[in-house]
Design an enzyme around this catalytic site. Structure first.
Site, short mmCIF file in Angstrom:
data_model
loop_
_atom_site.label_atom_id
_atom_site.label_comp_id
_atom_site.label_asym_id
_atom_site.label_seq_id
_atom_site.Cartn_x
_atom_site.Cartn_y
_atom_site.Cartn_z
N PHE A 53 0.84 -1.20 0.00
CA PHE A 53 0.00 0.00 0.00
C PHE A 53 0.88 1.25 0.00
O PHE A 53 1.81 1.37 0.79
CB PHE A 53 -0.92 0.01 1.22
CG PHE A 53 -1.86 1.19 1.23
CD1 PHE A 53 -2.82 1.33 0.23
CD2 PHE A 53 -1.80 2.15 2.22
CE1 PHE A 53 -3.70 2.41 0.23
CE2 PHE A 53 -2.67 3.22 2.23
CZ PHE A 53 -3.62 3.36 1.23
N TYR A 59 0.74 5.52 0.11
CA TYR A 59 -0.10 6.67 0.45
C TYR A 59 0.64 7.98 0.35
O TYR A 59 0.05 9.05 0.46
CB TYR A 59 -0.70 6.51 1.86
CG TYR A 59 0.36 6.32 2.94
CD1 TYR A 59 0.91 7.41 3.59
CD2 TYR A 59 0.80 5.05 3.28
CE1 TYR A 59 1.89 7.24 4.57
CE2 TYR A 59 1.75 4.87 4.26
CZ TYR A 59 2.29 5.97 4.90
OH TYR A 59 3.26 5.79 5.87
N GLY A 60 1.95 7.93 0.14
CA GLY A 60 2.79 9.14 0.03
C GLY A 60 3.77 8.96 -1.11
O GLY A 60 3.39 8.65 -2.23
N SER A 61 5.06 9.09 -0.80
CA SER A 61 6.08 9.05 -1.86
C SER A 61 6.15 7.71 -2.59
O SER A 61 6.61 7.66 -3.73
CB SER A 61 7.46 9.43 -1.31
OG SER A 61 7.89 8.48 -0.34
N GLU A 90 12.12 2.22 4.59
CA GLU A 90 11.20 2.72 5.60
C GLU A 90 11.63 2.43 7.04
O GLU A 90 11.19 3.11 7.96
CB GLU A 90 9.81 2.15 5.36
CG GLU A 90 9.25 2.39 3.97
CD GLU A 90 9.02 3.86 3.63
OE1 GLU A 90 8.94 4.70 4.54
OE2 GLU A 90 8.93 4.16 2.43
#
Length: 187
Positions: free
Chosen positions: A18, A20-22, A95
């Site tokens: 998933f 949601y940003g970069s 991450e």
């Protein structure tokens, strides 16, 4: 971090990630497909101070995290199961950097593929609320000031905000919280 890859695969044998940003606009890994997706129980928010990627200790920037509550529309990448271990290693290095502050926790979460109506398990990187860099909900003006001046190893915090908004817009997704921050940054 050791993980049983088989436990992360969907029933179809593929691996879903998933974004949601970069990750939406810079995934950095090969994938077989990208789908619009909805994740319930979390929302996108600038809730993590960045002293490295989008800011410095002297002038912190902010990065997005998935925070509890609400729902989040984003993208999900489908990776063939044979590439799952390599993709997961890349994502964890990106991450969850070794020796760095643990700002995200990797979780396997159920989400809906909006173009198929099908539910699949996908990994997502959720904001670590126990991390000292977690800033929770801040006034929009505070967020805009930090984003306007933040710059780190990965570049300008402004670029991060505007790239995310542009790519969400291309997907037909409106994020009023990010739009409010962007309006202040543009002033």
């Amino acid at each position: 971090m050791t993980t049983d890859i088989a436990s992360l695969l969907a029933p179809d044998g593929d691996f879903y990630v998933f974004a949601y940003g970069s990750l939406i606009w810079r995934p950095g890994f090969d994938h077989a497909a990208r789908h619009p997706a909805l994740l319930r129980g979390f929302h996108r928010r600038f809730c993590l101070w960045s002293h490295r990627y989008r800011g410095t200790p002297e002038r912190p920037g902010l990065v997005l995290g998935l925070d509890r509550g609400g729902a989040c529309r984003g993208a999900v990448f489908r990776v063939p199961g044979r590439a799952a271990a390599e993709t997961l290693a890349y994502l964890d290095a990106r991450e969850l950097p070794d020796g760095g502050e643990v700002v995200y926790r990797r979780q396997l979460l159920p989400l809906t593929l909006l173009d198929h109506g099908r539910r699949v398990p996908a990994i997502a990187y959720v904001a670590n609320r126990a991390c000292r860099l977690y800033c929770g909900k801040q006034p929009t003006e505070v967020l805009a000031r930090a984003i306007d001046t933040g710059h780190g190893q990965m570049g300008s915090n402004r670029d991060y905000l505007f790239n995310t908004l542009d790519h969400l817009g291309e997907m037909g997704v409106r994020d009023r919280g990010l739009e409010a921050i962007a309006a202040l940054v543009r002033r």
